[in-house]
Design an enzyme around this catalytic site. Structure first.
Site, PDB file in Angstrom:
ATOM      1  N   LYS A  73      -2.915  13.880  -9.806  1.00 40.22           N
ATOM      2  CA  LYS A  73      -3.258  12.748 -10.679  1.00 40.22           C
ATOM      3  C   LYS A  73      -4.107  11.725  -9.920  1.00 40.22           C
ATOM      4  CE  LYS A  73       1.174  10.737  -9.405  1.00 40.22           C
ATOM      5  NZ  LYS A  73       2.571  10.494  -9.816  1.00 40.22           N
ATOM      6  N   TYR A  93     -16.299 -16.626   4.873  1.00 39.93           N
ATOM      7  CA  TYR A  93     -15.797 -17.625   3.933  1.00 39.93           C
ATOM      8  C   TYR A  93     -14.714 -18.504   4.570  1.00 39.93           C
ATOM      9  CZ  TYR A  93     -18.214 -15.321   0.083  1.00 39.93           C
ATOM     10  OH  TYR A  93     -19.159 -14.812  -0.748  1.00 39.93           O
TER      11      TYR A  93
HETATM   12  C1  LIG Z   1       3.266  11.062  -8.761  1.00 41.55           C
HETATM   13  C2  LIG Z   1       4.367  11.996  -9.092  1.00 41.55           C
HETATM   14  C3  LIG Z   1       4.769  12.962  -8.173  1.00 41.55           C
HETATM   15  C4  LIG Z   1       4.272  12.995  -6.743  1.00 41.55           C
HETATM   16  O1  LIG Z   1       4.942  11.977  -6.021  1.00 41.55           O
HETATM   17  P1  LIG Z   1       4.686  11.697  -4.456  1.00 41.55           P
HETATM   18  O2  LIG Z   1       5.650  10.618  -4.126  1.00 41.55           O
HETATM   19  O3  LIG Z   1       3.277  11.242  -4.352  1.00 41.55           O
HETATM   20  O4  LIG Z   1       4.921  12.954  -3.724  1.00 41.55           O
HETATM   21  C5  LIG Z   1       5.709  13.895  -8.581  1.00 41.55           C
HETATM   22  N1  LIG Z   1       6.232  13.842  -9.830  1.00 41.55           N
HETATM   23  C6  LIG Z   1       5.888  12.907 -10.738  1.00 41.55           C
HETATM   24  C7  LIG Z   1       6.516  12.912 -12.074  1.00 41.55           C
HETATM   25  C8  LIG Z   1       4.963  11.945 -10.396  1.00 41.55           C
HETATM   26  O5  LIG Z   1       4.639  10.998 -11.288  1.00 41.55           O
END
Ligand SMILES: *Cc1c(COP(=O)(O)O)cnc(C)c1O
Length: 368
Positions: free
Chosen positions: A42, A252
């Site tokens: 994702k 700044y």
């Molecule tokens: C983002 C996510 C993961 C991966 O989690 P990490 O902590 O990055 O390993 C796994 N399962 C779900 C449902 C997620 O939303």
């Protein structure tokens, strides 16, 4: 037709060590054994780029991929078959359900509402998220007996741990609630653990684990440190060099004032690129030597002290210290934030293309 020349190369680059990415997946897959590891891809592979990362994970042997948004489906499908992709946010309306069905990806059903939307549109294979205590997305265990849920063709029964990166009683509680849910709803496979959950031991592995951050070089749990390699390497180039004198200030609000003559370099990296002001007081690196940051981080620039790099010139590259656990300690940002906030001005590429000759690669001719 108006034919513009291609833009010159970017002055920011993000190199992805694809060997490290593949090695991290294999290590997490081994740690998950006899379960197998999938991959959370994702948010454009946590900011590193689906096109850079998904093929590497696939070729390493990963078969199960997870995105969050529907907008992330098409980029992933350039590299993996639809039957290997699950969409964590699930179908909130008929348009999303139709899209899933048309492409053949599996939605993760997260509520009675989503179960109805999915079934009313024609149903089909799906995954099911049970909320065992994170109270974010997922069907409550008390709803598992509802007809709308029982009507589903559940491939993977999922849950998600709230506190896998700590030694907390919540982990065992969620495991127990998930164990109960498994007995109550028909499914083919089960999946509970993110990266940190893999370190909690085999009881948490079920059939399939879903690492994300650790694939990309994050270390969410100390037990994983020895298995995980850095994946993202950042560099920014020097666009200006100046001599300043006693009493001159930098940036700044004039937070840094020189106490004597010094040579300073302006670097094309700023908070618009995800290099937030919480990096203040830190350093960039040139051939391993630390060049301290002077004054505030601007939107598009930072200024460094060149005292320890007398030979450096315009166009030379500096390394940004992006070992995620160290960077998180320095900035107070999470390792997840450090990756996903990286901006669009980085030229993203795989490491072999980009950093193999980092020491002598100069974007511009002018130097020294
Ligand atoms: C983002 C996510 C993961 C991966 O989690 P990490 O902590 O990055 O390993 C796994 N399962 C779900 C449902 C997620 O939303």
């Amino acid at each position: 037709m108006n034919t513009r020349p291609d833009p010159p190369p970017p002055t920011l680059r993000l190199a992805i060590d694809t060997d490290a990415l593949a090695a991290n997946w294999r290590a997490l897959n081994d740690l998950s054994s006899p379960a197998r590891a999938g991959a959370a891809v994702k948010a454009d592979c946590y900011g590193l780029g689906a096109d850079n990362c998904v093929p590497v994970l696939r070729d390493a042997g990963c078969r199960d991929f997870f995105v969050a948004h529907w907008s992330e489906v098409a980029p992933a499908l350039r590299h993996v078959a639809p039957g290997r992709l699950s969409v964590l946010h699930g179908p909130v309306n008929a348009a999303e359900a139709d899209y899933a069905r048309a492409l053949g990806v599996r939605p993760v059903i997260n509520s009675l509402h989503q179960a109805r939307v999915w079934t009313e549109g024609g149903g089909g294979p799906c995954d099911l998220m049970v909320d065992t205590g994170i109270n974010r997305l997922g069907v409550a265990p008390s709803q598992l007996g509802e007809d709308d849920i029982r009507a589903l063709d559940v491939h993977v029964l999922l849950s998600h741990l709230s506190s896998a990166d700590e030694d907390a009683p919540a982990n065992a509680q969620q495991l127990a609630i998930f164990g109960e849910a498994k007995r109550r709803i028909a499914h083919r496979e089960t999946s509970l653990s993110n990266s940190a959950g893999i370190a909690l031991g085999s009881a948490y592995h079920c059939d399939l684990t879903r690492p994300g951050i650790a694939l990309y070089g994050g270390v969410p749990s100390p037990a994983l440190a020895q298995h995980i390699r850095q994946v993202a390497y950042l560099q920014a180039s020097i666009i200006h060099i100046a001599e300043i004198g006693a009493g001159d200030t930098v940036g700044y609000n004039r937070e840094f004032a020189a106490s004597g003559p010094m040579r300073v370099g302006t670097v094309s990296l700023g908070y618009a690129d995800g290099f937030l002001r919480s990096w203040g007081g830190g350093f960039l690196l040139h051939e391993g030597r630390r060049l301290r940051l002077l004054g505030k981080v601007s939107m598009d620039m930072v200024v460094v002290d060149l005292a320890d790099a007398p030979q450096i010139g315009i166009g030379d590259w500096l390394d940004v210290p992006y070992h995620l656990p160290d960077a998180a300690r320095h900035t107070g940002l999470s390792q997840y934030e450090l990756l996903t906030l990286l901006g669009h001005r980085f030229g993203r590429s795989v490491k072999a293309d980009c950093l193999a000759n980092a020491a002598d690669a100069k974007p511009n001719a002018a130097q020294h």
